[in-house]
Design an enzyme around this catalytic site. Structure first.
Site, mmCIF file in Angstrom:
data_model
loop_
_atom_site.group_PDB
_atom_site.id
_atom_site.type_symbol
_atom_site.label_atom_id
_atom_site.label_comp_id
_atom_site.label_asym_id
_atom_site.label_seq_id
_atom_site.Cartn_x
_atom_site.Cartn_y
_atom_site.Cartn_z
ATOM 1 C CB ALA A 71 -6.489 -1.199 -2.058
ATOM 2 C CB THR A 72 -1.878 -0.821 0.897
ATOM 3 O OG1 THR A 72 -2.703 0.276 1.304
ATOM 4 C CG2 THR A 72 -0.423 -0.463 1.091
ATOM 5 C CG ASN A 153 -8.123 8.927 -1.970
ATOM 6 O OD1 ASN A 153 -7.623 8.974 -3.093
ATOM 7 N ND2 ASN A 153 -7.455 9.241 -0.890
ATOM 8 C CD GLN A 181 -12.373 5.937 -2.017
ATOM 9 O OE1 GLN A 181 -13.602 6.000 -1.860
ATOM 10 N NE2 GLN A 181 -11.540 5.754 -1.014
ATOM 11 C CB SER A 201 -9.803 -2.263 -0.687
ATOM 12 O OG SER A 201 -9.544 -2.583 0.644
ATOM 13 C CB ALA A 202 -13.654 -6.313 0.989
ATOM 14 C CG HIS A 203 -11.628 -1.410 4.181
ATOM 15 N ND1 HIS A 203 -11.589 -0.141 4.689
ATOM 16 C CD2 HIS A 203 -10.479 -1.557 3.487
ATOM 17 C CE1 HIS A 203 -10.451 0.444 4.320
ATOM 18 N NE2 HIS A 203 -9.764 -0.398 3.590
ATOM 19 C CB THR A 239 -3.855 -20.726 4.790
ATOM 20 O OG1 THR A 239 -2.816 -21.676 5.005
ATOM 21 C CG2 THR A 239 -5.211 -21.362 5.038
ATOM 22 C CB CYS A 326 -2.906 7.533 5.652
ATOM 23 S SG CYS A 326 -3.763 6.801 4.289
HETATM 24 N N1 PLP Z 1 -6.451 3.413 -2.908
HETATM 25 C C1 PLP Z 1 -7.378 4.330 -2.625
HETATM 26 C C2 PLP Z 1 -7.894 5.217 -3.719
HETATM 27 C C3 PLP Z 1 -7.868 4.465 -1.320
HETATM 28 O O1 PLP Z 1 -8.803 5.390 -1.054
HETATM 29 C C4 PLP Z 1 -7.353 3.616 -0.309
HETATM 30 C C5 PLP Z 1 -7.799 3.776 1.091
HETATM 31 O O2 PLP Z 1 -7.973 4.866 1.594
HETATM 32 C C6 PLP Z 1 -6.397 2.666 -0.666
HETATM 33 C C7 PLP Z 1 -5.963 2.591 -1.973
HETATM 34 C C8 PLP Z 1 -5.825 1.713 0.340
HETATM 35 O O3 PLP Z 1 -6.762 0.751 0.685
HETATM 36 P P1 PLP Z 1 -6.490 -0.354 1.762
HETATM 37 O O4 PLP Z 1 -6.929 0.217 3.060
HETATM 38 O O5 PLP Z 1 -7.319 -1.523 1.373
HETATM 39 O O6 PLP Z 1 -5.032 -0.668 1.716
#
Ligand code: PLP
Length: 400
Positions: A71-72, A153, A181, A201-203, A239, A326
């Protein structure tokens, strides 16, 4: 007992997701762009997975969903592209974000700001919510983009994306939302809400790490992120991450199938757990629970440094957080608590518990018992906390 209550930071990979990905490492490992059967045997898996991803967010076939690494990356891409397309060319000079966006939006906005773009940082109200009218008030005829997250988040607060989308449409301003989220916790529908770009973001929904996506509505162009072999419709060469795509597709399908469970059962467990936590004197929750994702609690225990609480919890096998993943290694105040203007002693005492569909009642019972012990121990030794003569607990400022 090990208890994982940090699901807003990342989630366990669903066993179905893991099983679906496995063949794409050791059997179907061809490069999808090659011209032989090793390549073509990856195609059905990619196609089905992309269909599941499109269906999960209600994207239309003509829209683009570009698979990214996280997502970043997706958030950086949108804002930087807007900069190159509209700000650098002088067509527009302004973007709007909220002051509680994820650092991947805030830091990118600050970078754009340093290059001459005006940035409005929308405040949150006392409930930790963005008010849609503040978007309307901030829009000018030079605004290129509004970027406001779907759900926060830290608090789990669900922002009024439907109204914000409508305001953006009315003013002909592009609208991006970070739905990291929201997926699997609240219905996400890019058609019903006027969303031009959407990040996920999948994780965060029981998929693998290292794979995310950006939805781009048809006709809302962005500049290509990576030039090269023109994969992903030329937007992002490189790829394809086939196991990642299959993992994200399966995780999306599972998230949609589990949405009802998440919104009823997980919510019920969260609410009952929160009721018990709030029975501890001098505890505070900012966002009302009906305005939050069903799995999240951000709670302050007056007089207790969040990090001390995390330490006590961790010693008993419990993983929680003081806010965004983070930020957990430094001793800064929780940014949402700061944004609502909470007093110092509350801003430093916030703990986030984030549940998942795998959380059990037994785990929550264990956590509650540990929290109660930790609160008693830490308040006993807290320098910013005192006991009033009647035995009632209060902050030092009240005691003196
Ligand atoms: N955006 C939000 C609202 C998040 O909570 C997070 C992860 O904590 C991210 C973006 C970043 O996600 P990624 O780890 O996939 O870069």
């Amino acid at each position: 007992m090990n208890v994982y209550l940090d699901n807003n930071a990342t989630t366990l990979v669903d066993p179905h997701v893991f099983a679906a990905m496995e063949p794409y490492f050791v059997q179907k490992y061809g490069n999808p762009n090659s011209l032989h059967h090793f390549a073509s045997e990856t195609h059905p898996g990619i196609k089905q997975s992309m269909q599941k991803i499109y269906a999960g967010i209600h994207a239309k076939d003509e829209d683009s969903v570009i698979v990214t690494s996280c997502a970043t990356e997706s958030n950086n891409w949108v804002l930087k592209s807007i900069y190159f397309q509209y700000i650098l060319t002088g067509e527009k000079n302004h973007i709007i974000i909220s002051e509680v966006e994820h650092p991947s939006v805030i830091s990118t906005a600050k970078w754009i700001e340093s290059m001459g773009c005006k940035v409005t940082y929308l405040p949150i109200n006392h409930e930790g919510l963005i008010e849609a009218h503040s978007v309307r008030d901030a829009i000018t005829d030079k605004t290129a983009l509004v970027s406001v997250m779907w759900a926060n988040n830290e608090t789990g607060a669900i922002f009024p994306v439907e109204e914000i989308g409508a305001i953006c449409k009315e003013h002909n301003v592009l609208f991006h939302t970070d739905a990291v989220q929201a997926i699997g916790k609240t219905p996400v529908d890019v058609q019903a809400f006027n969303v031009d770009y959407l990040t996920f973001s999948a994780h965060k929904f029981h998929g693998p790490k290292g794979v995310g996506a950006l939805y781009i509505k048809k006709g809302k162009e962005l500049i290509p992120l990576l030039h090269g072999g023109a994969q992903m419709a030329g937007y992002r060469s490189g790829t394809l991450n086939v196991p990642g795509i299959v993992g994200m597709g399966t995780a999306m399908e599972q998230a949609i199938d589990s949405l009802e469970f998440e919104m009823s059962k997980v919510r019920e467990m969260r609410d009952a757990f929160e009721d018990e936590l709030l029975k501890i004197p001098d505890t505070f929750v900012v966002t009302p629970r009906e305005k939050r994702t069903p799995n999240t609690i951000l709670i302050s225990f007056r007089g207790i440094e969040g990090e001390s609480m995390l330490w006590d919890l961790n010693r008993e096998g419990i993983g929680a957080s003081t806010g965004s993943a983070c930020a957990s290694e430094d001793l800064e105040a929780n940014s949402v608590m700061e944004a609502i203007g909470a007093a110092e002693d509350l801003a430093h005492t916030a703990i986030r518990f984030s549940l998942s569909r795998y959380t059990t009642q037994e785990e929550l019972n264990h956590t509650l018992a540990v929290v109660k012990r930790a609160v008693a121990r830490l308040r006993e030794i807290s320098s910013s906390f005192a006991y009033a003569p009647d035995g009632h607990v209060c902050g030092l400022s009240e005691a003196h």
